[in-house]
Design an enzyme around this catalytic site. Sequence first.
Site, PDB file in Angstrom:
ATOM      1  CB  CYS A   1      31.663  21.928  32.795  1.00 53.38           C
ATOM      2  SG  CYS A   1      33.231  22.841  32.848  1.00 53.38           S
TER       3      CYS A   1
ATOM      4  CG  HIS B   1      34.661  20.083  28.746  1.00 57.27           C
ATOM      5  ND1 HIS B   1      33.656  19.255  29.200  1.00 57.27           N
ATOM      6  CD2 HIS B   1      35.007  20.868  29.810  1.00 57.27           C
ATOM      7  CE1 HIS B   1      33.411  19.521  30.475  1.00 57.27           C
ATOM      8  NE2 HIS B   1      34.207  20.492  30.861  1.00 57.27           N
TER       9      HIS B   1
ATOM     10  CD  GLU C   1      31.255  17.063  27.813  1.00 53.71           C
ATOM     11  OE1 GLU C   1      30.676  15.957  27.920  1.00 53.71           O
ATOM     12  OE2 GLU C   1      32.479  17.215  28.009  1.00 53.71           O
TER      13      GLU C   1
END
EC number: 3.4.19.3
Length: 204
Positions: free
Chosen positions: A142, A165, A80
Amino acid sequence: MTKILLTGFEPFLDYKLNPTMQIVENLDGEKIENYHIIGRILSVDFQQSAEQLKRHIEEIEPQIIISLGLAGGRFKITPERIAINIKDGEPDNNGYSPVDESIQEEGADAYLTNLPIRHMINRLQEEGYPAEISNTAGTYLCNNIMYEGLVYAQQHEGVRAGFIHIPASFELAIQHGKIPGWHIRDLIAAVKLCIEETVRAGNH
């Protein structure tokens, strides 16, 4: 020895198991160059997980914080790029469902990761693993944990933090019935490659 905090989550929503737990448990105690991986599992709870992360950071004093989350339905490993100061999503495991709430009332709107995410995906692709950078970690747990890790990194010079992820494991994909999956050994190997790239970036 320099420490890496690697976190995963317990099962949540309609996912009966969470492969991040298996990855973290497998890599806990591993050593990569002069770095020692310490694994911890977080609750799927907006309030508790942030406090748990802070306690683990205080205990371990890591130079690298890498948190893992399940992205059921994705087929690629996706580091991310950004965490935003919003929590909004489906109920956590205690039934709490925030709407348009800030993670930190006086916090920055967003933080960019300082993990070497481009190097990560290049290495993964070289090794044959599907991977791409993700530009949204969502607004569920998350993103919440990524944001908290990056707050710590901003406050402590030299600390790197971020979030990756992962797809479902085959076991979870079979149980769920409608999502793609990877063999757990490939998920473990892919995450280890990401950690190696982070260590390499820090040593050069």
